[in-house]
Scaffold this motif. Structure first.
Motif: not given
Ligand SMILES: [Zn+2]
Length: 436
Positions: A4-11, A432-434, A420-425
């Protein structure tokens, strides 16, 4: 979590993200924004920027190449929609907007409707936001129209059209009986706005004319409740799609309606009962026409707390009561903050705070008879309708944009848990994964 972190970087490469493998969110409790109760153990498959399917976990195979995110113990709601913001002017320089918009998105807001500002800046921000060039909610915005006297009186209108002659900027237009309405609406449309905001100093007949022409040209009609001398019911009769500010509905019962819009916050909250016959008739007309009430309670609450002289005595109990009555009558109500979307202090928006739309939902529950599920619907399905995107967003439904918020606690039990947010799509992309 690495993938998922990778996905954010590719984002940052839009095409790459859209071509990526589908994302399967499994075992989530889904509150889909439609007003339906929470559904346990659902799987949501996202392909590209859209939701491909929603089903009971295990009832269908996952796409073979899917990236799987196990959301056991987590809650999924549609991305939140703040249906009433004013972005321009919130920051002193261009550099300030990017962190502001990122804070809104990370706080769960995936779409905003800007209800009047400088459309030169809004057009630029919307282009970047809506194509995912930077982390931001999608932005839709209005072009404002008012009677000519407004532009000489209102410093906000002057600031938002600086560099242009007063009342002649296509997004800040003075309208009178001699205006070529078709041309004025076309000019508004040319700004990239998808709605006209009718604000002040317009008689009912002119309001009707502008609303009809705006609809003919495919624009939405968003009115203030105090377009004086037009009453709120004139706006409803003219076919307004949304009408802003619950407490201002008090003017429906005023006799006569004031000539000056600047007294708008000083309605006679002491003597007009929220359930007075003209108010109830107005609410019934809104229900019948499908006019959405853009309640914006949070802005009045802050004003009543910090600047009590700026608003009429009793404004909050009255605003809550009329919103409660509207909800009971079946009027659709959205959630809007009438701010830059975040709390602010003297230095500007507080980027570490959560967006005010969470507080607006909490006020609907605490004071206006909304269940938490109904408050979430206000900030999602109804918000999408208010901004003119009901077919494309606002619920967790196959075919709609994948705009979602993942929560770590159940918001159907306690509306405070939307914070109480874990992450947003947004558009199928994770933000916001990190922070987890
Ligand atoms: Zn506003």
């Amino acid at each position: 979590m690495k993938h998922l972190v990778l996905c954010v970087l590719l984002g940052s490469f839009g095409a790459a993200a859209n071509a990526a493998a589908p994302l399967a969110l499994t075992h989530a409790t889904v509150i889909d924004g439609s007003g339906a109760a929470a559904m346990a153990d659902r799987t949501v498959v996202i392909r590209g920027e859209r939701i491909e399917s929603v089903f009971a976990s295990g009832s269908r195979p996952l796409p073979q190449d899917a990236r799987v995110e196990d959301l056991r113990g987590r809650y999924l709601i549609p991305g939140l929609i703040d249906a009433h913001v004013h972005l321009t002017g919130a920051e002193s320089g261009m550099a300030g907007y990017r962190p502001l918009l990122q804070a809104l998105l990370r706080g769960g807001v995936t779409s905003v409707r800007d209800m009047a500002g400088d459309d030169r800046l809004l057009g630029y921000l919307a282009l970047r936001a809506n194509t995912d060039a930077f982390a931001s909610p999608d932005i839709v915005y209005a072009a404002l129209m008012s009677g000519p006297s407004f532009f000489a009186e209102d410093p906000r209108a002057q600031a938002a059209s600086v560099g242009m002659p007063l009342g002649l900027a296509p997004w800040m237009q003075a309208i009178s009986g001699t205006t070529d309405i078709a041309l004025a609406v076309a000019a508004a449309r040319g700004t990239g706005a998808t709605g006209v905001k009718l604000y002040a100093n317009l008689p009912a007949a002119l309001l009707r004319q502008v609303a009809a022409e705006a609809h003919r040209q495919g624009l939405r009609v968003w009115t203030h409740a105090t377009v004086f001398p037009a009453r709120p019911s004139d706006a409803v009769a003219a076919g307004a799609d949304t009408i802003s500010h619950s407490p201002y509905l008090v003017w429906e019962a005023a006799s006569p309606v004031p000539a000056d819009y600047r007294v708008r916050a000083h309605g006679d909250f002491r003597h007009v009962a929220p359930d007075a016959a003209p108010i109830i008739a107005l609410l019934k007309a809104m229900k019948a026409r499908g006019t959405i009430l853009d309640a914006t309670l949070v802005v009045f609450r802050r004003e009543a707390q910090h600047h009590p002289n700026q608003v009429g005595a009793g404004i909050m109990p009255w605003g809550y009561a009329v919103t409660r009555l509207a909800h009971r009558e079946g009027v659709l109500i959205d959630a809007g903050s009438d701010s830059a979307g975040l709390p602010s202090d003297a230095t500007g928006p507080e980027l570490r705070a959560l967006p005010l739309v969470h507080e607006e939902m909490a006020l609907l529950v605490k004071h206006c008879g909304f269940s938490p599920i109904a408050a979430i619907e206000a900030a999602t399905r109804i918000g999408a309708m208010a901004i003119g995107h009901g077919g494309d967003r606002g619920t967790i439904t196959a075919g709609k944009l994948a705009d979602l918020v993942v929560l770590t606690a159940d918001p159907s039990r306690n509306i405070g848990n939307t914070r109480r947010i874990a992450f947003v799509i947004k558009h199928g992309r994770i933000y916001g994964v990190r922070d987890r």
